[in-house]
Each structure stands twice: as C-alpha cells, then as structure tokens.
Design a protein around this motif. Structure first.
Motif, PDB file in Angstrom:
ATOM      1  N   ALA A 345     -35.450 -28.038  35.989  1.00  0.00           N
ATOM      2  CA  ALA A 345     -34.256 -27.256  35.679  1.00  0.00           C
ATOM      3  C   ALA A 345     -33.457 -27.033  36.949  1.00  0.00           C
ATOM      4  N   PHE A 346     -32.122 -26.994  36.794  1.00  0.00           N
ATOM      5  CA  PHE A 346     -31.211 -26.775  37.910  1.00  0.00           C
ATOM      6  C   PHE A 346     -30.269 -25.626  37.555  1.00  0.00           C
ATOM      7  N   ARG A 347     -29.601 -25.105  38.570  1.00  0.00           N
ATOM      8  CA  ARG A 347     -28.666 -24.008  38.334  1.00  0.00           C
ATOM      9  C   ARG A 347     -27.544 -24.472  37.407  1.00  0.00           C
ATOM     10  N   ALA A 348     -27.268 -23.659  36.408  1.00  0.00           N
ATOM     11  CA  ALA A 348     -26.247 -24.032  35.431  1.00  0.00           C
ATOM     12  C   ALA A 348     -24.846 -23.985  36.029  1.00  0.00           C
ATOM     13  N   ALA A 349     -24.626 -23.123  37.008  1.00  0.00           N
ATOM     14  CA  ALA A 349     -23.312 -23.015  37.656  1.00  0.00           C
ATOM     15  C   ALA A 349     -23.501 -23.080  39.162  1.00  0.00           C
ATOM     16  N   PRO A 350     -23.753 -24.280  39.710  1.00  0.00           N
ATOM     17  CA  PRO A 350     -24.035 -24.379  41.148  1.00  0.00           C
ATOM     18  C   PRO A 350     -22.870 -23.940  42.018  1.00  0.00           C
ATOM     19  N   GLY A 351     -21.646 -24.046  41.484  1.00  0.00           N
ATOM     20  CA  GLY A 351     -20.498 -23.655  42.291  1.00  0.00           C
ATOM     21  C   GLY A 351     -20.432 -22.165  42.549  1.00  0.00           C
ATOM     22  N   ARG A 352     -21.130 -21.367  41.744  1.00  0.00           N
ATOM     23  CA  ARG A 352     -21.090 -19.922  41.920  1.00  0.00           C
ATOM     24  C   ARG A 352     -21.811 -19.497  43.202  1.00  0.00           C
ATOM     25  N   GLY A 353     -22.782 -20.301  43.632  1.00  0.00           N
ATOM     26  CA  GLY A 353     -23.517 -19.964  44.852  1.00  0.00           C
ATOM     27  C   GLY A 353     -24.740 -19.127  44.548  1.00  0.00           C
ATOM     28  N   ARG A 354     -25.844 -19.506  45.143  1.00  0.00           N
ATOM     29  CA  ARG A 354     -27.090 -18.802  44.884  1.00  0.00           C
ATOM     30  C   ARG A 354     -27.082 -17.381  45.453  1.00  0.00           C
ATOM     31  N   GLU A 355     -26.205 -17.127  46.461  1.00  0.00           N
ATOM     32  CA  GLU A 355     -26.192 -15.808  47.095  1.00  0.00           C
ATOM     33  C   GLU A 355     -25.527 -14.745  46.237  1.00  0.00           C
ATOM     34  N   ALA A 356     -25.093 -15.116  45.026  1.00  0.00           N
ATOM     35  CA  ALA A 356     -24.478 -14.121  44.147  1.00  0.00           C
ATOM     36  C   ALA A 356     -25.464 -13.023  43.767  1.00  0.00           C
ATOM     37  N   HIS A 357     -26.759 -13.330  43.813  1.00  0.00           N
ATOM     38  CA  HIS A 357     -27.793 -12.341  43.516  1.00  0.00           C
ATOM     39  C   HIS A 357     -28.750 -12.258  44.699  1.00  0.00           C
ATOM     40  N   ASP A 358     -29.335 -11.100  44.883  1.00  0.00           N
ATOM     41  CA  ASP A 358     -30.277 -10.908  45.986  1.00  0.00           C
ATOM     42  C   ASP A 358     -31.558 -11.696  45.718  1.00  0.00           C
ATOM     43  N   PRO A 359     -32.140 -12.274  46.765  1.00  0.00           N
ATOM     44  CA  PRO A 359     -33.406 -13.006  46.572  1.00  0.00           C
ATOM     45  C   PRO A 359     -34.590 -12.053  46.526  1.00  0.00           C
ATOM     46  N   ILE A 360     -35.689 -12.545  46.033  1.00  0.00           N
ATOM     47  CA  ILE A 360     -36.964 -11.850  46.212  1.00  0.00           C
ATOM     48  C   ILE A 360     -37.687 -12.539  47.358  1.00  0.00           C
ATOM     49  N   THR A 361     -38.476 -11.766  48.097  1.00  0.00           N
ATOM     50  CA  THR A 361     -39.163 -12.285  49.278  1.00  0.00           C
ATOM     51  C   THR A 361     -40.658 -12.307  49.022  1.00  0.00           C
ATOM     52  N   LEU A 362     -41.259 -13.468  49.185  1.00  0.00           N
ATOM     53  CA  LEU A 362     -42.712 -13.621  49.104  1.00  0.00           C
ATOM     54  C   LEU A 362     -43.240 -13.874  50.508  1.00  0.00           C
ATOM     55  N   SER A 363     -44.335 -13.218  50.847  1.00  0.00           N
ATOM     56  CA  SER A 363     -44.921 -13.349  52.185  1.00  0.00           C
ATOM     57  C   SER A 363     -46.214 -14.149  52.114  1.00  0.00           C
ATOM     58  N   PHE A 364     -46.403 -15.012  53.087  1.00  0.00           N
ATOM     59  CA  PHE A 364     -47.622 -15.809  53.198  1.00  0.00           C
ATOM     60  C   PHE A 364     -48.187 -15.634  54.608  1.00  0.00           C
ATOM     61  N   ILE A 365     -49.477 -15.394  54.690  1.00  0.00           N
ATOM     62  CA  ILE A 365     -50.185 -15.325  55.967  1.00  0.00           C
ATOM     63  C   ILE A 365     -51.157 -16.489  56.024  1.00  0.00           C
TER      64      ILE A 365
END
Length: 673
Positions: A345-365
């Motif tokens: 699956a791909f973004r339905a509206a790539p021109g809108r930009g992924r930064e329109a919503h805040d990301p979630i952050t996952l941490s790996f050690i």
C-alpha cells in the motif's frame, strides 16, 4: 522474606503460579536460573549460585539456602582499582575476534538521550569487558593457541612419565603462563577519549526516517563496522503512519488515524486501522502486548492489528511511503504465508506530504560485543544492567546493583589450571584450529511453533526437567535412532557459570564439554533418556573437550532468549529485524554444498516467546540426505512420544527411505500449492 522469595520465582517462571513453599523448582532452565540468581542478589543482597539453585528441590529448600548464603560484600571499589591497567591471560580463538549477533530491544516511546548516554557510561564503568583491548597481535595468539592445544594432549603423558619428563612438563607449563597473549583493562575515559570524545563511551543515537528497510540496513552495516570490544546503539524510528493509504494493484483504501478519545478506555493503542469499505477496524498493537500474534516467518512486522471481524493484519513500514501488509481472513488459524494475502500500500495523496500529521517514534536499543570478550549468555546481564541504569537516570526507583568482580581474573585462573594440569572442573578446553574437519555438507531446519512449544513446556514442568534439556534430549534420541547406535558421544557448548559472581558476569565463559549418553536398544525409553540426561547435566558429568577429537565431534549449542519487558523495552528475535520482507521471494539454493566445520552440528535456538528451531548440519557422505529424512522422522516421533507415550522405546524400526522420501515430496507439494 518467604513472600518475596515466592514473588521472585513467579516473576522468573509464570507457569509455576501460584508459588508456595512446596512448589518444585527442579525444572527451571539455565536462563531462568541465571535470572533468579540475579534477582536474589538484588532483593536479598545474598550470593546464591546457579549450582545451589539447581540443587534445591522446592522453595523451602531454596529458602534455607538463602538464609545460609553469604552477604554480597561491598568490594566494588577495590575490584575496580585492581582491574584498571591490569593485564590478564584469557583464552579465545583468533576466529572469535569478530562480532556476535545483535541483541535488539524495542520500546514504543521516544528515547531519553541524556538518560541513555548516562546509562551507557555507567554500564561501561560496571563491566570490565567493555573496557578491554588486546595487548598482543592476533597472529601471535594464533601461533600460541595451536602450541598450547598440542601441549594439553601430551601433558598428561609427560606427567605420568619419568622425572625428567615431569620436570619438562612443568617447565612448559610455566612458559605458557608467561608467554600467553594478554588483554588489558583500562579506565573508561582513557579507553574512549579519542574515539568518542563527547560521551567517552561506545554509545551512539541515530534518527531514522526511511522505514524498517533502513533500520535493517543500518544494523547490518554497523555490525560489520563494529570496533572492539563492543557498542551500544540507540535508534529512533520516525513513523509517519497517520494517513490514507491505497492498495497497490487492487482497489481499496484504508486509513490509519490517532485513537479517538471515545475509545481511550477500551483500546490501549496510539493508532487505529480503519477500513470503511469493509467495515473493519482495529488497534495497532506492538510486540509484547497480550493481543499480539507473531507474523508468518519472513515478514518482520512493525504492528499487529486484530480486526473487529476476526481477521488479522500484520503491518510493516517497508519504506517511508510504502506499507507491506499480510492479511489473514477470519477463521484461518494457520500462520503459513500461503494462507494469507500479501499486499502493498502507498499513500493515497502523496502530494499532501507525510508531515501533515505528527509521526510516532519507536525506539530500538542494540548491543553488540566482540566474541573474544563475551558469549551469548552475556547479553542478558548487559541489557538488564543497562536498562536498570536507564530507569535510574530517568529518576525512577530501581534496585541497587551488587558489585561485580573482574571476570578476566576467573578466566585467567581457568586457563592456568589447564596449563598446570590441575584437575579443576572449570578448567578451559583449548579447542583451537590445529585439528580440523574438512568436508562439505548441507543443513535442515526443524521449527517448533507456539502450540507445540506450549505442549512441550507443560510436559517439562510435569516431569520437572528444564525445557532446553527436554529439547536436547529429544534431539539426542532422534540422532541415536537415525544412527542406529546404543551410545552417543557429543560436545556440548556449556555456559560454565557456576561461581558466585559468574551468572551476571560478562566474558567468554562458555566452553566445550564432552558427554556420553547410552541408549540401550532394548530398554531405553524417551522419558528415561531425558531424565538421565538431566541428571548428567545437573551433576556436571562431563569432561573438558579433547582437541585431538575435534574432526569427529558432534557439536551441540543452545541459545535461549529473554522476552520479558525491561524499562518498557521488549526483546526482538532475529526474524523481526533482519532480511526484510521475504514473502514471495523465490527460494534459492546454492549449486555447491557448503563447507562444514564438524561432521554434525545441532543448534537449538529460540526465535521468540513461543518459537524454537533445531538447526541441523550434516556432512556428506558421513550423513546423507537419507539420514536427514530419518532424523526428522525420528525427531517428530520423539516429540509425539514425549507428550503421549513417554515410555515408548527410543529404538524402533524406521520406515524405509522410499516411504520417507514420498512423505517429504507430498508435504513439499502441498506446501507449494
């Protein structure tokens, strides 16, 4: 004190709940024994060895041992002074001066950078193995290692000979103790001042934004670029999942949204999957959650989504703007990829930009060590101590860690016991490359999935035999039946951590030990053989490895993992962070057979909480494909007998190879369909 002791045992082995003073603890495996020993030191400030725990039949006996145990004295300051700038003679093969595999932990929250760096510095200060470097060239180690291996073969004969030979043996022993290559421990500041001027510790924090493919690539690259003795790495994966996504090559869209406020009381998740067209929705669940189900093998997933319709989804952020999805219909129980739908699956509206919503952050050690200074059992104390320091740096209440000795002093003593021909049970076996096996062969993997692992675990608790010993016993029963022999000689990769401070120390403690098991062709049963094997391991009825017999040794290694949460971090098995999305890839097999180090090898390896593998390596023509088919059949029947007919004989007639080959062909054809 009794209540605290019962609570500690419940924490280590939840299957024993509710724990009382008469609860048997004979069946704890080696990993849980090590964890229990560490908990007793943290909570009772008492030094109880792994050997003492194994000798206790139930909680009441363990309570008596705990009362008689010595207080863990505060000798840390003196130990540190002795460790700094001190050289030690320790054994390792030149081939072991290379990186081990990663130990990877995941948390669904941002990483506290300041606390993580502080915790890493405290970890380096605590463990001398993170402040050690070789003082002599590896080429020198290779030469001396071969000479010492040859000497250990002749030393007993010289000691039993006439007086001049005995004097010559003592002279050579004295010479080896003085010329053996050394490693040196240094202060943290001196060790890392030039390489890591800002942190003065082997710690790094990297932000990643290109999905799991980038994470897997960085892990692989950093392992290849590892600088001795080890590294502690933190990764923050920024995931822009909140968006509308469109399936590739098929109609349909879905959205991933923040969990609505109306669902906060019923759905504990940051994000929710919503498919309006199919009336499906479900929370994005991370590994370690009670609702989580493991994905089909070959699909390292990021989240699991249990849908309201009974169907399930495994979701992978393959690249920044690309999702990979495995969808399993409601009512399907199989974890096989053939019974699922593999989609992109791909973004339905790539021109809108992924930064329109805040990301979630996952941490790996990720922690990685050079094998010369650590073994697979060292990752558990390293991770536990690191995350304990991490919690403390964040202001959370944590237990005070007991002081550690210098592990290299104990390892040096074991090596010198070997040179001096002392009959110490912990002496080192020099398994250098002087005597080698030359041959080619092939491998086969046997997988034990969750339901089967649960059944075997219940059986091991019933018979009070550690789970890993049960798997080892089943493997040996299958080998004896496939080889049609009444005894087996094999070499076990043993932890060798029976000392007071060995359980949580970091160093190359693991060693090879030779064992012999008898399988009478008329009397030996599956359960009897497993119980006998458990007794031999508990009583350490083995001998140091004989390097002269290396070309004919069958080597067995066991690799358990720890999947309990620590400071919010959950351990991930290798199948969750390497090789990417493998579903749909054509199977590849090399035209030539691979080189083998031994005539036969068995690796009993844990992949996740409920999955174990038996990795079998066989040398041709010593063990042909016909032998492998017989072994696999015998292993399956041994498991079935252990569960339903434990007094079944080990040696029973095997079907002819044509029948076994036909069964393999039928299963292979059904698998392809």
């Amino acid at each position: 004190e009794s209540r605290l002791l019962c609570a500690a045992v419940e924490e280590v082995e939840p299957l024993l709940k509710p724990v009382h003073m008469n609860t048997p603890i004979v069946g704890l495996d080696s990993l849980r024994v090590a964890r229990l020993s560490n908990l007793l030191r943290l909570r009772f400030r008492k030094a109880v060895t792994a050997l003492q725990i194994r000798q206790a039949a139930d909680i009441s006996q363990l309570s008596l041992i705990l009362k008689d145990a010595d207080e863990h004295s505060e000798v840390a300051a003196k130990t540190e002074c002795e460790a700094v700038e001190r050289e030690y003679a320790v054994w390792f093969s030149p081939g072991q001066y290379s990186p081990m595999g990663f130990w990877v932990m995941r948390a669904d929250e941002p990483l506290d950078h300041k606390a993580f760096i502080s915790a890493s510095q405290s970890l380096v200060d605590r463990h001398a193995a993170l402040r050690v470097e070789i003082a002599d060239p590896i080429r020198y180690m290779s030469h001396v290692c071969d000479a010492a291996a040859l000497f250990t073969l002749y030393a007993p004969l010289m000691e039993a000979g006439v007086a001049p030979l005995r004097m010559l043996r003592r002279l050579i022993s004295w010479g080896l103790t003085h010329v053996w290559p050394r490693v040196v421990c240094k202060p943290r500041e001196e060790m890392y001042r030039g390489r890591c001027p800002e942190t003065q510790a082997p710690v790094s924090i990297t932000e990643l934004t290109k999905g799991q493919t980038e994470l897997e690539y960085v892990l692989k690259k950093n392992r290849g670029n590892l600088v001795p003795p080890g590294a502690i790495s933190g990764y923050e994966l920024k995931c822009y999942l909140e968006d509308v996504w469109a399936f590739e090559r098929c109609s349909g869209r879905f959205a991933i949204i923040r969990c609505p406020a109306c669902l906060h009381g019923t759905v504990s998740a940051q994000l929710v999957y919503v498919d309006i067209h199919n009336n499906e929705w479900g929370p994005l669940v991370p590994p370690g959650d009670d609702r989580y189900q493991h994905p089909p093998y070959g699909f390292p997933t990021l989240f699991f989504i249990p849908l309201n319709t009974g169907a399930v989804i495994w979701l992978r952020l393959d690249k920044t703007d690309e999702l990979r999805i495995v969808y399993r219909d409601a009512g399907v129980v199989s974890h096989s990829a053939e019974d699922c739908h593999h989609l992109a699956a791909f973004r339905a509206a790539p021109g809108r930009g992924r930064e329109a919503h805040d990301p979630i952050t996952l941490s790996f050690i990720c922690v990685c060590m050079i094998h010369a200074f650590a073994d697979g059992n060292c990752y558990l104390p390293l991770i536990q101590d690191l995350l304990n320091f991490y919690d403390a740096a964040r202001g959370r209440e944590t237990p005070q860690l007991p002081p550690l000795g210098v592990p290299f002093a104990e390892l040096e003593k074991r090596l010198f016991d070997t040179f001096m021909c002392r009959q110490s049970p912990l002496r080192s076996s020099l398994r250098g490359g002087l005597f080698k096996f030359h041959g080619v062969g092939f491998g086969h993997n046997i997988g034990l999935t969750h339901n089967m692992v649960d059944a075997i675990a219940l059986g091991s608790c019933h018979y009070r035999v550690p789970f890993d010993v049960v798997l080892l016993g089943l493997t040996l029963c299958a080998q004896a039946r496939a080889d049609a022999v009444d005894y087996l000689e094999y070499t076990l990769y043993a932890p060798m951590r029976d000392g007071v401070s060995d359980a949580m120390a970091v160093g190359l403690f693991s060693d090879w030990r030779d064992m012999v098991m008898a399988f009478d062709k008329e009397l030996s049963t599956i359960l009897g053989s497993i119980m006998h094997l458990n007794y031999k391991i508990q009583q350490r009825q083995w001998s140091p490895f004989n390097a002269l017999r290396k070309p004919e040794a069958t080597v067995i290694n066991m690799q358990p993992m720890d999947f309990q949460k620590h400071a919010g971090f959950m351990h991930l098995g290798e199948n969750m962070w390497r090789d990417g999305d493998q579903l749909g890839r054509p199977e590849k097999r090399d035209k030539d057979m691979k080189n083998m180090n031994q005539p036969a090898t068995f690796v009993i390896e844990q992949q996740d909480e409920g999955t174990w593998w038996i990795l079998v390596g066989a040398s041709d023509p010593t063990r042909t494909t016909a032998w492998m088919r017989a072994f696999v059949f015998a292993f399956r029947e041994a498991v079935k007998s252990f569960l339903f007919e434990p007094l079944a004989l080990v040696h029973r007639p095997l079907p002819d190879d044509a029948t076994l080959l036909r069964e393999f062909a039928e299963k292979s054809g059904a698998h392809r369909r």
